[in-house]
Write an enzyme that holds these catalytic residues in place. Sequence first.
Site, short mmCIF file in Angstrom:
data_model
loop_
_atom_site.label_atom_id
_atom_site.label_comp_id
_atom_site.label_asym_id
_atom_site.label_seq_id
_atom_site.Cartn_x
_atom_site.Cartn_y
_atom_site.Cartn_z
N LYS A 96 -8.45 -24.31 1.84
CA LYS A 96 -8.45 -24.81 3.28
C LYS A 96 -6.91 -25.14 4.01
O LYS A 96 -6.93 -24.19 5.20
CB LYS A 96 -9.32 -26.12 3.37
CG LYS A 96 -10.82 -26.73 2.93
CD LYS A 96 -10.94 -27.95 3.29
CE LYS A 96 -9.81 -29.48 1.93
NZ LYS A 96 -10.03 -29.20 0.27
N THR A 97 -5.89 -25.43 3.53
CA THR A 97 -5.20 -25.54 3.89
C THR A 97 -4.21 -23.74 4.03
O THR A 97 -4.21 -23.17 4.61
CB THR A 97 -3.78 -26.05 2.99
OG1 THR A 97 -4.45 -27.29 3.50
CG2 THR A 97 -2.58 -26.09 3.69
N ASP A 141 -4.74 -32.26 8.20
CA ASP A 141 -5.74 -32.23 6.55
C ASP A 141 -5.89 -33.12 6.61
O ASP A 141 -5.31 -34.58 6.81
CB ASP A 141 -4.18 -32.09 5.38
CG ASP A 141 -5.38 -32.09 3.94
OD1 ASP A 141 -6.27 -31.66 3.99
OD2 ASP A 141 -4.52 -31.68 2.99
N THR A 190 -12.61 -33.29 2.08
CA THR A 190 -12.93 -33.51 1.75
C THR A 190 -14.51 -33.94 1.69
O THR A 190 -15.10 -33.92 0.80
CB THR A 190 -12.09 -33.66 -0.04
OG1 THR A 190 -11.90 -35.32 0.71
CG2 THR A 190 -10.89 -32.56 -0.07
N ARG A 249 -6.78 -23.24 -7.44
CA ARG A 249 -5.53 -24.33 -7.41
C ARG A 249 -5.08 -24.34 -9.09
O ARG A 249 -4.28 -24.23 -9.08
CB ARG A 249 -5.66 -25.87 -6.54
CG ARG A 249 -4.26 -26.69 -6.79
CD ARG A 249 -4.36 -27.72 -6.06
NE ARG A 249 -4.42 -27.67 -4.88
CZ ARG A 249 -4.99 -28.55 -3.57
NH1 ARG A 249 -5.10 -29.95 -4.07
NH2 ARG A 249 -4.82 -27.52 -2.63
#
Length: 365
Positions: A96-97, A141, A190, A249
Amino acid sequence: MIDRLMAREAIYQQSNPDPGGDPPEDGPPSEKGVADGGEEPDRGPDPDVTLRPQRMAEMVGQQDVIERLRIAIDAAQVRGEPLGHILFDGPPGLGKTTFATVIPSEMKTTVQMANGAGLKAPRDLLPYLTNVSRGSVLFIDEIHRVPRAIEEYLYTAMEDFRIDIVLGEGVNARTLNLSLEPFTLIGATTRAGMLTAPLRDRFQIREHLGWYTRKELAEIVLRNSKKLNIDVDPTSAGVIADRSRSTPRLANNRLLWVRDYAQSKTKGNVEASVCEAALDMIGIDHLGLDKQDRNYLDTLMRVFLGGPAGLDAIAHTMNVSSDTLEDEVEPFLLRSELLVRTRRGRLATPKAFEHMKRPMPDRPL
């Protein structure tokens, strides 16, 4: 400019819990320049930033999302308008980032980055809004953590590119309408279900990020190994991908640990056996389960004969918080089909018994 200074002072005075404190500085919040030719700020040795793609062409996976975003970006550039507001939702670690940083690169504009947890009052949001430039991006975020008072400012800012500020009180009150430059808000969360409907509906583009395949994760490992100047073959990349829970990640984290292990134990030589030994050392098995995951399954099978068992009973037996088990352990076990939730409690599946190398008990269905 005078109106913006008045607006900041008004909101600060209305929302400042410490009247004797100094107002915030008038300088803009941190802004990251990502346009071509711009000088990159000093990010330090953060591996997550170093390994993060800078362009959509560098991204692996989420190809359906990328294709739709390319169409939206191309159309906005043809019209000469800002890109529509975008909401990304999905589990942590799926990009997402990354999307929020590559989109400004594709649009050749700048991005301001904020976190919903850090926006406590309208005065915290105001510097971001008053410093947006035409076509720039504001990224928030964990946007589901934004308070309701800030949401109300976002409504008009997103739809009409303005904010309404009340100056004074009572009969002497007046409203200041502050116009903003057209911009793009990108939100990431999230927990999309925690967003209020009015805020959620103001995003023209909404994308859900899904899990990555083994092939995609292996490709990510191979690409990032080159950035880290280590030689990883496809077989070794596959070993890391298998133990990364379909999450880029985690794949990067596993790769960084394998690099450290190889440099310490094998003089930097990375092979499949080295990857397996490195990940075994930190308790990551071939399905991606860690020590706590296996302890959960072992407790459920050994003490409760595979279940059904209540979450609190399992947590007390393991001497672990039930919130930790429910939020950190169970999601991956459920997704891996090693655990099911029933009305009577948690139940280990035959696949879980096979993985833990335990015989299936005789129990009624």
